[in-house]
Scaffold this active site. Structure first.
Site, mmCIF file in Angstrom:
data_model
loop_
_atom_site.group_PDB
_atom_site.id
_atom_site.type_symbol
_atom_site.label_atom_id
_atom_site.label_comp_id
_atom_site.label_asym_id
_atom_site.label_seq_id
_atom_site.Cartn_x
_atom_site.Cartn_y
_atom_site.Cartn_z
ATOM 1 N N GLU A 5 12.037 4.841 13.895
ATOM 2 C CA GLU A 5 13.664 5.856 12.710
ATOM 3 C C GLU A 5 14.134 5.019 14.448
ATOM 4 O OE1 GLU A 5 12.571 9.529 12.275
ATOM 5 O OE2 GLU A 5 10.631 8.877 11.375
ATOM 6 N N TYR A 34 22.526 5.098 3.578
ATOM 7 C CA TYR A 34 20.664 4.206 2.622
ATOM 8 C C TYR A 34 20.892 3.716 2.191
ATOM 9 C CZ TYR A 34 19.464 9.072 3.838
ATOM 10 O OH TYR A 34 18.352 10.135 4.131
HETATM 11 P P1 ADP Z 1 15.513 10.480 6.807
HETATM 12 O O1 ADP Z 1 14.051 11.760 6.754
HETATM 13 O O2 ADP Z 1 15.587 10.448 5.021
HETATM 14 O O3 ADP Z 1 15.686 9.257 7.252
HETATM 15 P P2 ADP Z 1 17.210 11.508 8.818
HETATM 16 O O4 ADP Z 1 17.951 13.290 8.228
HETATM 17 O O5 ADP Z 1 16.946 11.215 9.545
HETATM 18 O O6 ADP Z 1 16.985 11.519 7.230
HETATM 19 O O7 ADP Z 1 19.117 11.040 8.527
HETATM 20 C C1 ADP Z 1 18.858 9.630 8.419
HETATM 21 C C2 ADP Z 1 20.581 8.929 7.824
HETATM 22 O O8 ADP Z 1 21.425 9.652 8.408
HETATM 23 C C3 ADP Z 1 20.205 8.027 8.078
HETATM 24 O O9 ADP Z 1 18.711 6.644 6.966
HETATM 25 C C4 ADP Z 1 21.440 7.320 7.663
HETATM 26 O O10 ADP Z 1 21.717 6.872 6.426
HETATM 27 C C5 ADP Z 1 22.155 8.379 7.660
HETATM 28 N N1 ADP Z 1 23.084 8.415 9.847
HETATM 29 C C6 ADP Z 1 24.249 8.628 9.714
HETATM 30 N N2 ADP Z 1 24.418 8.831 10.746
HETATM 31 C C7 ADP Z 1 23.275 8.101 11.557
HETATM 32 C C8 ADP Z 1 23.064 7.510 12.456
HETATM 33 N N3 ADP Z 1 24.068 8.043 14.324
HETATM 34 N N4 ADP Z 1 22.473 7.120 13.488
HETATM 35 C C9 ADP Z 1 21.041 6.942 12.365
HETATM 36 N N5 ADP Z 1 21.133 7.647 10.857
HETATM 37 C C10 ADP Z 1 22.294 8.466 10.604
HETATM 38 MG MG MG Z 2 14.980 9.464 9.142
#
Ligand code: ADP
Ligand code: MG
Length: 172
Positions: free
Chosen positions: A105, A117
């Site tokens: 992650e 995504y």
């Molecule tokens: P998940 O459990 O689905 O990974 P998260 O709450 O960890 O959900 O959020 C991740 C998503 O947020 C990433 O897949 C991406 O699309 C979005 N995102 C937006 N800004 C960022 C960032 N600065 N770093 C990582 N992901 C980000």
């Molecule tokens: Mg995540």
């Protein structure tokens, strides 16, 4: 928990990883305040079922210890193709205790205004920062993730890591 020390143990050869951003449990941003882009990992047992890129991701996750890593990353198919610093976690997310497989992650230390995504994420992992740990509370976990981000931001400022944003890997 005793105070946690961080240091950057530079990898002998930086790991270049690429893959699709997949959905996790959605709690990175919701519960913790830190979004983490989860990299797709193909867990197929037969190596010949994997593409070269998938094999690199599997080799990384199978052969490196769990914990926090400092990396550079780019959303290669995004509108913003900047290369940003990353605090990357590899492991089981022991606070939640519900994963069947390890995850990779990437918390990109940059404000993207929108989710990405299904986009292609490229990562250059430069070093190991600290082992994965189980903290006593959610508050402590949040405090330590923040500290991981601060540490990675500072560590990657070292001139020895400055070449990566200009590396051909991110230009392709
Ligand atoms: P998940 O459990 O689905 O990974 P998260 O709450 O960890 O959900 O959020 C991740 C998503 O947020 C990433 O897949 C991406 O699309 C979005 N995102 C937006 N800004 C960022 C960032 N600065 N770093 C990582 N992901 C980000
Ligand atoms: Mg995540």
């Amino acid at each position: 928990m005793a105070s946690l020390t961080r240091s950057l143990a530079v990898l002998e050869s930086p790991a270049k990883l690429a893959g699709t951003v997949v959905h996790g449990f959605g709690r990175g941003s919701a519960q913790l305040g830190f979004p983490t882009a989860n990299l797709c990992i193909n867990w197929a047992e037969k190596a010949d079922a994997l593409t070269a890129e998938e094999r690199d991701v599997r080799t990384f996750v199978d052969s490196n210890r769990t914990g926090i890593y400092a990396a550079w990353a780019q959303v290669a198919t995004g509108e913003d193709r900047g290369v940003y610093k990353v605090a990357m976690s590899v492991g089981w997310n022991p606070h939640f205790g519900d994963l069947e497989r390890k995850t990779i992650e990437a918390w990109l230390l940059h404000d993207f205004g929108a989710d990405f995504y299904d986009r292609r994420l490229k990562l250059v992992v430069v070093g190991f920062v600290r082992p994965e740990l189980k903290f006593d509370s959610l508050d402590e976990l949040i405090k330590e993730i923040q500290a991981d981000g601060d540490f990675c931001r500072g560590a990657l400022d070292d001139p020895s890591h400055a070449r990566w944003p200009g590396d051909p890997f991110f230009a392709a």
